[in-house]
Design a protein around this motif. Structure first.
Motif, PDB file in Angstrom:
ATOM      1  N   ALA B  71       1.122  -1.176  -0.346  1.00 54.79           N
ATOM      2  CA  ALA B  71      -0.265  -0.187  -0.373  1.00 54.79           C
ATOM      3  C   ALA B  71       1.188   1.161   0.160  1.00 54.79           C
ATOM      4  N   VAL B  72       1.766   1.415   0.770  1.00 56.11           N
ATOM      5  CA  VAL B  72       2.966   2.767   0.460  1.00 56.11           C
ATOM      6  C   VAL B  72       4.036   2.608   0.103  1.00 56.11           C
ATOM      7  N   MET B  73       3.962   1.560  -0.994  1.00 54.82           N
ATOM      8  CA  MET B  73       5.172   1.695  -2.267  1.00 54.82           C
ATOM      9  C   MET B  73       4.805   1.536  -3.251  1.00 54.82           C
TER      10      MET B  73
ATOM     11  N   GLU C 299       2.253  13.448  -5.606  1.00 48.42           N
ATOM     12  CA  GLU C 299       3.127  12.649  -5.851  1.00 48.42           C
ATOM     13  C   GLU C 299       2.882  11.112  -3.686  1.00 48.42           C
ATOM     14  N   ASN C 300       2.338  12.459  -3.016  1.00 51.00           N
ATOM     15  CA  ASN C 300       1.803  12.375  -2.103  1.00 51.00           C
ATOM     16  C   ASN C 300       0.334  12.034  -2.562  1.00 51.00           C
ATOM     17  N   GLU C 301      -0.261  12.833  -3.462  1.00 52.34           N
ATOM     18  CA  GLU C 301      -1.713  12.063  -3.212  1.00 52.34           C
ATOM     19  C   GLU C 301      -1.511  11.179  -4.167  1.00 52.34           C
ATOM     20  N   THR C 302      -0.956  10.148  -4.959  1.00 50.33           N
ATOM     21  CA  THR C 302      -0.867   8.783  -5.327  1.00 50.33           C
ATOM     22  C   THR C 302      -0.928   8.308  -4.256  1.00 50.33           C
ATOM     23  N   ARG C 303       0.471   8.141  -3.507  1.00 51.46           N
ATOM     24  CA  ARG C 303       0.684   7.254  -2.186  1.00 51.46           C
ATOM     25  C   ARG C 303      -1.178   7.616  -1.923  1.00 51.46           C
ATOM     26  N   MET C 309      -6.554   2.030  -2.384  1.00 56.22           N
ATOM     27  CA  MET C 309      -7.011   1.319  -4.003  1.00 56.22           C
ATOM     28  C   MET C 309      -6.917  -0.155  -2.866  1.00 56.22           C
ATOM     29  N   VAL C 310      -5.875  -0.732  -2.491  1.00 52.85           N
ATOM     30  CA  VAL C 310      -5.060  -1.650  -2.134  1.00 52.85           C
ATOM     31  C   VAL C 310      -6.196  -1.756  -0.943  1.00 52.85           C
ATOM     32  N   GLY C 311      -6.256  -1.359  -0.186  1.00 54.86           N
ATOM     33  CA  GLY C 311      -7.006  -1.066   0.593  1.00 54.86           C
ATOM     34  C   GLY C 311      -8.437  -1.951   0.817  1.00 54.86           C
ATOM     35  N   LYS C 312      -8.258  -0.756  -0.400  1.00 55.40           N
ATOM     36  CA  LYS C 312     -10.589  -1.296  -0.614  1.00 55.40           C
ATOM     37  C   LYS C 312     -10.024  -3.009  -1.710  1.00 55.40           C
TER      38      LYS C 312
END
Lengths: 157, 213, 329
Positions: B71-73, C299-303, C309-312
């Motif tokens: 998620a963070v990378m 870049e922060n926003e893409t993070r 998205m990963v969470g969902k």
């Protein structure tokens, strides 16, 4: 031409020249920022234009002083009256406030206008507030305009 | 119960009796084998269950860590971080005989010099979550291998138990009754033959006596 | 006269308004599933791509958005340095991949990133022909150094560490050329924060100070000696020392690590602190701060989007996602 007349012309030049440069630099700075904003958001043209125009006043003040001096000296007439060196130097001195303050305040007002354009970019509703910041700088241009004006009128020919 | 299609001769009877004795002994042996297999199977199943639960818990944790790192990378940075592993597992699978069942035995050896770090990536652009993911996965690998071994063994044993049970049943409910039936049939047939021979002899004897009179 | 960023700043001021705001991010977090979260992005700058992809292809969308923004910033800035200073990390990422590829004798091209300052096809051909002459000096020197380190130890970690160090040296060099105190300070602070994290990680792995020295990035305010001295002490000692620095705000993250052995909280604090440092300095209308800030924010926003998205996709509860999502610009 006598030295007195030369100094008087130098006074006119100082007033219009430096104030004009100040305004040119100021409006150009603000213009770049405004162009940046308008590229992304053409609707903001009007608002940013107002801010860009603010640093333009110094040049006009310089021009006013210059024109008044010229009319006093009768430049527009057939012949220019003789002036003593002392009188000439007084014209030069009278041109200095608006010239120097116009130059510096023009540039700095330009910077303030750039920052205010930043406000407009984000908060289009805050034009009134955004104008106030660069307008404060204007005060000092006006003060020097008044001083230059009074000095010019005080010389008398 | 069906009986076998045989000639009711004395020789056949002897043969069948021999067969029956073997079948009965076989049945007892098979039953013993089945019980022993069951006992071992129960032990293994218990172990399997424990291991599976342990691995599942740990694997969930590890995958959760991977997920957090993910998620963070960005995908590319994460894959770059782990593209060059510093540890190798050499896995060697042998077959050993457990109660005449071939079961696997997994031997493994970790390869990689001890002064090379287990974490094959730099720290500037990787998340700390990745460390715990790697550490956890590394920790559970031996358990996972053991689980694989135990699970396969259970499977093989279960097959064998099933087969043995079918044999026991076949012997108990088909083979032995069939043999017994046939033996009884032959015995009866032979007895009958004997009786009829006897009767015939008596009859012949009677007829001879009548003629002599 | 320093380079004048006035025009570019004007543009970024408007661009900033198109970054995702808190409300929209909250709506993404609250979405019932990944598809719905993606749909929240429909009316944003992500919209054109978001409407064409499946939820699990979000990386395509993020990469496209980054690429588009880097190109735009390069286009509007008077100097490419503002974009380069952030894009260098992709070059170094690509170098790591290519170098490892070479030693592994395999070709994983799909994890190269196209956002770097040097085109990846060029990088590939330099590497394949073993001819680094055409490469920018910083990359060439870095790669030679990384190769030397690897040949000695055969440890792929040494490749990463050597390249990470070279990466930060290169960043400082660009920052020096820019004559911007803000930029220098930004990257020095970032190096410090990463070093603190590295220190915590190295300690957790039980490695010694020699290894730590190898892993630390150069150029931070907290030097190597600061960390080496703390190696044999508890994390509490580190926390005490940090209380008197800029990094006071990070100590909660370290304390959280002591409790849970997870750096989740620290990494969030780290990103948030850097972003807030940028936010405090972005008002300069003539310097590079606003532009670098904008790129950084993107870049922060893409993070943020990635975390959501990963969470969902993995059915993480909304609260767990919310805990990890970074602040917005």
């Amino acid at each position: 031409m006598e030295l007195g007349q030369f100094f008087a012309f130098a006074g006119i030049a100082v007033a219009t020249l430096f104030a004009g440069i100040g305004s040119a630099v100021g409006t150009s700075l603000a213009g770049q920022a405004a162009a940046g904003v308008v590229t992304e958001d053409p609707d903001k043209f009007g608002q940013t234009l107002v801010l860009q125009a603010l640093p333009g006043t110094q040049g006009i003040y310089g021009l006013i002083i210059g024109v008044i001096m010229m009319s006093q000296l009768g430049v527009f007439g057939a012949n220019i009256p003789d002036l003593s060196v002392q009188q000439g130097l007084m014209y030069l001195a009278a041109g200095c406030p608006i010239g120097i303050v116009g130059l510096i305040s023009g540039i700095y007002q330009g910077k303030a206008a750039v920052a205010s354009i930043g406000i407009i970019a984000k908060q289009p509703g805050q034009l009134g507030k955004a104008i106030i910041f660069p307008a404060i700088v204007e005060t000092y241009a006006i003060l020097s305009l008044i001083v230059s004006l009074l000095m010019t009128l005080g010389i008398g020919v | 119960m069906a009986q076998m299609n045989v000639n009711p001769t004395r020789m056949e009877l002897t043969r069948l009796k021999g067969q029956l004795a073997t079948a009965v002994r076989g049945h007892d042996l098979m039953k013993d084998k089945r019980d022993e297999l069951m006992r071992r199977f129960m032990d293994l199943i218990k172990k399997n269950k424990e291991l599976r639960e342990k691995v599942e818990v740990e694997l969930t944790e590890a995958l959760h860590s991977v997920l957090l790192a993910r998620a963070v990378m960005s995908k590319e940075m994460l894959e770059e971080a782990v593209m060059y592993p510093t540890r190798r597992m050499d896995i060697n699978i042998e077959m050993v005989n457990l109660m005449s069942v071939e079961v696997p035995s997994i031997q493994y050896k970790e390869d990689g010099s001890a002064d090379v770090s287990m974490y094959p990536y730099g720290f500037a652009n990787t998340s700390g979550e990745l460390d715990s993911a790697i550490a956890r996965l590394h920790e559970i690998l031996p358990d996972m291998l053991e689980l694989a071994q135990v699970e396969k063994t259970c499977q093989r044993l279960a097959d064998e138990i099933e087969r043995t049970r079918r044999r026991v049943n076949a012997l108990e409910y088909i083979m032995i009754p069939q043999l017994e039936e046939t033996i009884r049939y032959i015995t009866m047939k032979l007895d009958e033959n004997e009786r009829s021979t006897l009767t015939r002899l008596m009859k012949v004897k009677e007829m001879l006596q009548e003629r002599n009179l | 006269m320093p380079v004048d960023f006035t025009y570019a700043v004007g543009r970024t001021r408007v661009l900033e308004t198109r970054l995702l705001d808190k409300d929209r991010i909250e709506r993404m977090i609250a979405a019932a599933n990944a598809d719905e979260a993606l749909r929240v992005l429909a009316e944003t700058a992500y919209g054109p791509i978001a409407s064409q992809i499946n939820a699990d292809e979000y990386e395509i969308m993020l990469n496209a958005r980054l690429k588009e923004t880097y190109e735009l910033v390069r286009h509007i800035s008077p100097t490419p340095a503002v974009a380069d200073i952030l894009a260098l990390k992709y070059d170094f990422h690509n170098l790591k991949v290519l170098l490892k590829d070479r030693y592994l004798k395999q070709y994983d091209d799909d994890i190269l990133v196209k956002l770097g300052t040097v085109d990846i096809e060029k990088l590939k051909s330099y590497m394949q022909e073993d001819d680094f002459k055409g490469m920018p000096d910083v990359l060439r020197d870095a790669i030679i150094e990384a190769q030397a380190a690897f040949e000695v130890s055969r440890d792929p970690q040494d490749i990463d560490m050597a390249l990470d160090k070279a990466h930060y040296e290169a960043v400082y060099a660009i920052a020096d050329d820019m004559h911007s105190d803000f930029v220098k300070e930004l990257f020095r602070r970032q190096a410090d924060m990463i070093n603190i994290r590295t220190f915590v990680r190295v300690k957790a792995m039980g490695k010694d100070s020699r290894f730590l020295a190898k892993a630390l990035l150069p150029g931070g305010y907290l030097d190597e000696a600061f960390f080496i001295e703390l190696v044999d002490q508890t994390l509490g000692a580190l926390i005490e020392r940090l209380r008197f620095t800029h990094y006071d705000g990070l100590v909660d993250g370290i304390a959280e690590f002591e409790r849970t052995e997870r750096l989740t909280a620290y990494e969030k604090l780290m990103d948030d602190e850097l972003l807030s440092y940028i936010r405090d300095n972005r008002s300069d209308p003539f310097g590079p701060a606003a532009i670098i800030g904008y790129l950084w924010a993107l870049e922060n926003e893409t993070r943020i989007v990635r975390i959501i998205m990963v969470g969902k996709i993995n059915h993480m509860p909304s609260d767990a996602i919310r805990q990890r999502v970074r602040e917005v610009y």
